[in-house]
Scaffold this motif. Sequence first.
Motif, mmCIF file in Angstrom:
data_model
loop_
_atom_site.group_PDB
_atom_site.id
_atom_site.type_symbol
_atom_site.label_atom_id
_atom_site.label_comp_id
_atom_site.label_asym_id
_atom_site.label_seq_id
_atom_site.Cartn_x
_atom_site.Cartn_y
_atom_site.Cartn_z
ATOM 1 N N LEU A 201 46.085 37.207 30.093
ATOM 2 C CA LEU A 201 45.922 38.113 31.236
ATOM 3 C C LEU A 201 45.303 37.430 32.445
ATOM 4 C CD1 LEU A 201 44.464 41.281 29.438
ATOM 5 C CD2 LEU A 201 46.722 41.105 30.492
ATOM 6 N N LYS A 202 44.892 36.171 32.274
ATOM 7 C CA LYS A 202 44.031 35.518 33.263
ATOM 8 C C LYS A 202 44.579 35.585 34.688
ATOM 9 C CE LYS A 202 40.828 31.678 33.633
ATOM 10 N NZ LYS A 202 40.072 32.452 34.574
ATOM 11 N N ARG A 203 45.858 35.284 34.823
ATOM 12 C CA ARG A 203 46.444 35.271 36.169
ATOM 13 C C ARG A 203 46.338 36.654 36.833
ATOM 14 N NH1 ARG A 203 50.826 32.176 38.637
ATOM 15 N NH2 ARG A 203 50.944 30.932 36.742
ATOM 16 N N ARG A 204 46.665 37.691 36.064
ATOM 17 C CA ARG A 204 46.602 39.052 36.619
ATOM 18 C C ARG A 204 45.162 39.469 36.915
ATOM 19 N NH1 ARG A 204 49.628 42.770 32.742
ATOM 20 N NH2 ARG A 204 49.322 44.383 34.325
ATOM 21 N N GLN B 284 40.702 40.431 40.848
ATOM 22 C CA GLN B 284 39.406 39.981 41.409
ATOM 23 C C GLN B 284 39.527 39.663 42.890
ATOM 24 O OE1 GLN B 284 36.678 37.495 39.523
ATOM 25 N NE2 GLN B 284 37.528 37.678 37.470
ATOM 26 N N ALA B 285 40.690 39.154 43.285
ATOM 27 C CA ALA B 285 40.913 38.796 44.686
ATOM 28 C C ALA B 285 41.256 40.028 45.527
ATOM 29 C CB ALA B 285 42.035 37.761 44.772
ATOM 30 N N GLY B 286 41.383 41.178 44.887
ATOM 31 C CA GLY B 286 41.646 42.415 45.633
ATOM 32 C C GLY B 286 43.122 42.724 45.768
ATOM 33 N N ASN B 287 43.975 41.958 45.089
ATOM 34 C CA ASN B 287 45.416 42.208 45.163
ATOM 35 C C ASN B 287 45.829 43.119 44.013
ATOM 36 O OD1 ASN B 287 45.571 40.409 47.357
ATOM 37 N ND2 ASN B 287 45.662 38.680 45.932
ATOM 38 N N THR B 288 45.862 44.423 44.311
ATOM 39 C CA THR B 288 46.219 45.392 43.266
ATOM 40 C C THR B 288 47.200 46.396 43.825
ATOM 41 O OG1 THR B 288 44.741 47.264 43.668
ATOM 42 C CG2 THR B 288 43.748 45.315 42.656
ATOM 43 N N GLU B 289 47.766 47.170 42.928
ATOM 44 C CA GLU B 289 48.674 48.250 43.318
ATOM 45 C C GLU B 289 47.932 49.580 43.361
ATOM 46 O OE1 GLU B 289 52.557 47.827 42.961
ATOM 47 O OE2 GLU B 289 51.828 45.863 43.579
ATOM 48 N N ALA B 290 46.614 49.529 43.320
ATOM 49 C CA ALA B 290 45.832 50.765 43.218
ATOM 50 C C ALA B 290 46.133 51.704 44.385
ATOM 51 C CB ALA B 290 44.347 50.443 43.173
ATOM 52 N N GLU B 291 46.178 52.999 44.081
ATOM 53 C CA GLU B 291 46.448 53.990 45.124
ATOM 54 C C GLU B 291 45.159 54.606 45.649
ATOM 55 O OE1 GLU B 291 49.270 56.547 43.247
ATOM 56 O OE2 GLU B 291 50.864 55.069 43.442
ATOM 57 N N TYR B 292 44.064 53.879 45.464
ATOM 58 C CA TYR B 292 42.771 54.333 45.979
ATOM 59 C C TYR B 292 42.078 53.137 46.618
ATOM 60 C CZ TYR B 292 42.026 52.682 41.175
ATOM 61 O OH TYR B 292 42.075 51.964 40.009
ATOM 62 N N ALA B 293 41.090 53.413 47.452
ATOM 63 C CA ALA B 293 40.372 52.324 48.109
ATOM 64 C C ALA B 293 39.580 51.529 47.071
ATOM 65 C CB ALA B 293 39.441 52.885 49.175
ATOM 66 N N VAL B 294 39.627 50.211 47.195
ATOM 67 C CA VAL B 294 38.897 49.346 46.265
ATOM 68 C C VAL B 294 37.944 48.455 47.071
ATOM 69 C CG1 VAL B 294 40.706 49.354 44.505
ATOM 70 C CG2 VAL B 294 40.744 47.599 46.302
ATOM 71 N N TYR B 295 37.073 47.766 46.363
ATOM 72 C CA TYR B 295 36.065 46.951 47.023
ATOM 73 C C TYR B 295 35.917 45.631 46.266
ATOM 74 C CZ TYR B 295 31.448 45.470 48.681
ATOM 75 O OH TYR B 295 30.406 44.752 49.214
ATOM 76 N N THR B 296 35.886 44.526 46.995
ATOM 77 C CA THR B 296 35.491 43.260 46.385
ATOM 78 C C THR B 296 34.321 42.712 47.200
ATOM 79 O OG1 THR B 296 36.757 41.627 47.662
ATOM 80 C CG2 THR B 296 37.952 42.770 45.904
ATOM 81 N N ASP B 297 33.476 41.902 46.566
ATOM 82 C CA ASP B 297 32.313 41.357 47.279
ATOM 83 C C ASP B 297 32.752 40.499 48.464
ATOM 84 O OD1 ASP B 297 30.580 42.646 45.573
ATOM 85 O OD2 ASP B 297 30.334 40.933 44.231
ATOM 86 N N GLU B 298 33.893 39.819 48.329
ATOM 87 C CA GLU B 298 34.354 38.942 49.410
ATOM 88 C C GLU B 298 35.046 39.670 50.541
ATOM 89 O OE1 GLU B 298 36.791 35.625 48.297
ATOM 90 O OE2 GLU B 298 35.075 34.623 47.326
ATOM 91 N N ARG B 299 35.880 40.645 50.198
ATOM 92 C CA ARG B 299 36.713 41.289 51.224
ATOM 93 C C ARG B 299 36.197 42.637 51.676
ATOM 94 N NH1 ARG B 299 42.734 40.844 48.894
ATOM 95 N NH2 ARG B 299 43.209 41.978 50.814
ATOM 96 N N GLY B 300 35.211 43.183 50.975
ATOM 97 C CA GLY B 300 34.735 44.519 51.322
ATOM 98 C C GLY B 300 35.750 45.568 50.898
ATOM 99 N N VAL B 301 35.829 46.653 51.670
ATOM 100 C CA VAL B 301 36.720 47.759 51.295
ATOM 101 C C VAL B 301 38.158 47.416 51.667
ATOM 102 C CG1 VAL B 301 37.174 50.224 51.520
ATOM 103 C CG2 VAL B 301 34.831 49.372 51.771
#
Length: 198
Positions: free
Chosen positions: A166-169, A174-191
Amino acid sequence: MIHPIYLLGTASLRKPTIQVDKSTPEFETLLSDMVETMHDARGIGLAAPQIGKEERVFVVDVSPMEEDFIESGTPMPEQPMFFINPHILEETGDDEEFEEGCLSIPDIQEIVVRPNTVTIQYQDRDFVQKTETFDGILARVIQHEYDHVEAVLFIDHLTAFKRRLLKRRLNEIQAGNTEAEYAVYTDERGVIYPQELE
Ligand SMILES: [Zn+2]
């Protein structure tokens, strides 16, 4: 208020949580925000670290799974449920396989093995002390959310081999590249709002 969901890789998900009491500021707001955020993201459970908070609290709402309760003949407690200062006393029963997912790790579902019964001590939203035993779906959701207040994620339960697959996915998430249909947050990119990902 709906909060962005903190993704895998954020420090918040790996931090120890702190006990709360009646004097915890804005505590009612935290609880209602957690329920609103969980519903918005179509989750059935949410723990405070998933919205960047350190309170030892999680909420559950399994009402979308009502049919499973009817089928199994188990009455569904009133939803949503609030678990404040939870502490698992014991996990018993047979080990069961169940496919888990997590709002903080979008698009990944994997089989996790856990005992099918859990006894948990907690306070409800009025700070009334309770000790209850749950099984089936409710036990599973509680075990998953309890892990969050212990800074554990469901992928920690997978074999090293499975995690490597699963590592690549996981790195993408972790990098914030998701298909999520809601707002997400990463420490690097913020919201990151879902429309930015389209
Ligand atoms: Zn989760």
